[in-house]
Design an enzyme around this catalytic site. Structure first.
Site, PDB file in Angstrom:
ATOM      1  N   TYR A 137       0.801  -1.221   0.000  1.00 38.80           N
ATOM      2  CA  TYR A 137       0.000   0.000   0.000  1.00 38.80           C
ATOM      3  C   TYR A 137       0.838   1.276   0.000  1.00 38.80           C
ATOM      4  CZ  TYR A 137      -4.477  -2.380   0.453  1.00 38.80           C
ATOM      5  OH  TYR A 137      -5.596  -3.133   0.219  1.00 38.80           O
ATOM      6  N   LYS A 187       3.105 -15.272   4.727  1.00 39.72           N
ATOM      7  CA  LYS A 187       3.417 -16.224   3.656  1.00 39.72           C
ATOM      8  C   LYS A 187       4.930 -16.404   3.709  1.00 39.72           C
ATOM      9  CE  LYS A 187       2.325 -18.596  -0.050  1.00 39.72           C
ATOM     10  NZ  LYS A 187       1.556 -19.855  -0.022  1.00 39.72           N
ATOM     11  N   ASP A 219      -2.724 -18.443   2.588  1.00 44.03           N
ATOM     12  CA  ASP A 219      -3.631 -19.307   1.814  1.00 44.03           C
ATOM     13  C   ASP A 219      -4.326 -20.315   2.732  1.00 44.03           C
ATOM     14  OD1 ASP A 219      -1.134 -20.464   2.208  1.00 44.03           O
ATOM     15  OD2 ASP A 219      -0.995 -21.347   0.208  1.00 44.03           O
ATOM     16  N   ASP A 243      -6.372  -7.121   3.973  1.00 43.53           N
ATOM     17  CA  ASP A 243      -7.439  -6.634   3.091  1.00 43.53           C
ATOM     18  C   ASP A 243      -8.245  -7.816   2.574  1.00 43.53           C
ATOM     19  OD1 ASP A 243      -8.896  -4.824   1.408  1.00 43.53           O
ATOM     20  OD2 ASP A 243      -7.677  -5.553  -0.268  1.00 43.53           O
ATOM     21  N   ASP A 247     -12.324  -9.437   3.829  1.00 48.86           N
ATOM     22  CA  ASP A 247     -13.503  -9.632   2.982  1.00 48.86           C
ATOM     23  C   ASP A 247     -14.015 -11.066   3.153  1.00 48.86           C
ATOM     24  OD1 ASP A 247     -13.427  -7.014   1.974  1.00 48.86           O
ATOM     25  OD2 ASP A 247     -13.963  -7.677  -0.041  1.00 48.86           O
TER      26      ASP A 247
HETATM   27  C1  IPM Z   1     -10.609  -1.649   2.395  1.00 43.53           C
HETATM   28  C2  IPM Z   1     -10.678  -1.244   0.958  1.00 43.53           C
HETATM   29  C3  IPM Z   1      -9.515  -0.328   0.665  1.00 43.53           C
HETATM   30  C4  IPM Z   1      -8.236  -1.115   0.891  1.00 43.53           C
HETATM   31  C5  IPM Z   1      -9.532   0.314  -0.740  1.00 43.53           C
HETATM   32  C6  IPM Z   1     -10.839   1.041  -0.990  1.00 43.53           C
HETATM   33  C7  IPM Z   1      -8.367   1.231  -0.945  1.00 43.53           C
HETATM   34  O1  IPM Z   1     -10.706  -2.360   0.135  1.00 43.53           O
HETATM   35  O2  IPM Z   1     -10.663  -0.758   3.265  1.00 43.53           O
HETATM   36  O3  IPM Z   1     -10.502  -2.837   2.688  1.00 43.53           O
HETATM   37  O4  IPM Z   1      -7.746  -1.817  -0.021  1.00 43.53           O
HETATM   38  O5  IPM Z   1      -7.712  -1.027   1.981  1.00 43.53           O
HETATM   39 MN    MN Z   2     -10.785  -4.248   1.230  1.00 42.93          MN
END
Ligand code: IPM
Ligand code: MN
Length: 368
Positions: A137, A187, A219, A243, A247
């Protein structure tokens, strides 16, 4: 006199809709628990960028530094090129304010269905501590010979001992308050340089703090999150793995509707700010946002679920030290989850605010 100044960045798409409901819940908590809030609105986001070309003007950043906390809805819209607002606003805030921890609870609430068979509330309850200011990042890298057959692109992942260690210290402290179990996810079998740094630092911090340290490759961690989420309690991981994992975490906890996040500067920057210039007088404000995006496809329809934003606001109150208010806001959000799909964004927000306001003694107003 306000006890806290909260900067409000509703942003784009469903951001303003869910933030409006989160504000109602926080205002109800402030009234019930007797503290005063001053909200300061910022119209940052797609419209502002299209109008002025500015994602985050320096003047706004300077003001934001004086806030006690920041509540953000979501940024990004199809008519703005990808990355402009993500990098120029959200990531810039994470970096400039040195919000080095991204705390993302992965919690399956009652009345929310997990897609995992046989998994109910209580089976999924973990914290992901994502490093938030390093890794890929940082934007180190570049392109040469763009568009030609010899095009080269590099994206360098930067990990520093200070950056890794301060994140590990935060994660270990959280693990100590909970089960005493901390899992490092990385990893190390491929990313031998950064992996070794994380592993050594994690071993030292865990021993010092007195938590049990476990390890999983990124993984394999995905496999375990789906197959056996109960094996985790606190996960600490690098920015990009975090990140992706969060999700997946949101998915197993029933989706983005309840996924909250806190971009924290827990105070004490691990020496980074002090080394790079004059130390800030107080820690910069932390930023709270739902994990979901701006969902332009449902913006304006009243279909957005405000619960993730409300739970993010609960994390904000927790960070300010308003524990009772934070608990009431979380409970208010949880109370509407049963049958939530039948209600509009605003109706859910109103029900949450009513739940937050109700119960308990209302202290007299105007005394502070
Ligand atoms: C998150 C989002 C952000 C990230 C994006 C929007 C830059 O996916 O907050 O998880 O990758 O951190
Ligand atoms: Mn994200």
């Amino acid at each position: 006199m306000a006890d806290y100044t909260i900067a409000c960045l509703p942003g784009d798409g469903i951001g303003p809709e869910v933030v409006a409901e989160a504000r109602k819940a926080v205002d109800a908590a402030a009234a019930r628990f007797g503290f005063g809030l001053a909200w300061v609105d910022y119209d940052l986001g797609a419209d502002r960028w299209l109008r002025t070309g500015e994602a985050l003007p320096d003047t706004a950043l300077k003001e934001l530094r004086d806030a006690d906390a920041i509540l953000l809805g979501a940024v990004g819209r199809p008519d703005v090129p990808p990355g402009v607002l993500e990098r120029g606003l959200l990531l810039r805030l994470r970096f400039e304010l040195d919000l080095y921890v991204n705390l993302r609870p992965v919690k399956l609430y009652p009345a929310v269905a997990s897609p995992l068979a046989g998994v109910g509330p209580g089976d999924v309850d973990l914290l992901v501590v994502r490093e938030n200011t390093e890794g890929v990042y940082v934007g180190a890298g570049g392109v040469v010979h763009r568009g030609g057959p010899a095009e080269v692109a590099t994206e360098t992942s930067i990990e520093t001992r200070v950056g890794v260690e301060r994140c590990l210290r935060y994660a270990a402290a959280r693990a100590k308050e909970r089960s005493g179990r901390l899992t490092l996810v990385h990893k190390t079998n491929v990313l031998v340089h950064a992996g070794d740094l994380w592993r050594r630092a994690a071993g030292e911090v865990a021993a010092e703090v007195g938590v049990e340290l476990d390890y999983a490759h990124a993984d394999a961690a995905c496999l375990y999150l789906v197959g056996d989420p109960g094996r985790f309690d606190v996960i600490v991981t690098d920015n990009l793995f975090g990140d992706i994992l969060t999700d997946l975490g949101a998915a197993i906890a029933g989706g983005l509707g309840t996924a909250a996040s806190a971009n924290l500067n827990p105070g004490g920057s691990g020496g980074l700010m002090e080394r790079s210039g004059s130390p800030p007088a107080k820690p910069p404000p932390s930023l709270f946002e739902p994990v979901h995006g701006s969902a332009p496809d449902i913006a304006g329809t009243g279909k957005a679920n405000p619960v993730a934003a409300v739970l993010s606001a609960a994390l904000l109150l927790q960070h300010l030290g308003e524990r009772a208010a934070a608990a009431a806001v979380e409970a208010g959000a949880v109370a509407v989850l049963q049958g939530a799909a039948g209600y509009s964004t605003q109706a859910l927000g109103d029900r949450i605010a009513t739940a937050v306001a109700g119960g308990g003694h209302r202290p007299p107003r105007g005394g502070r």
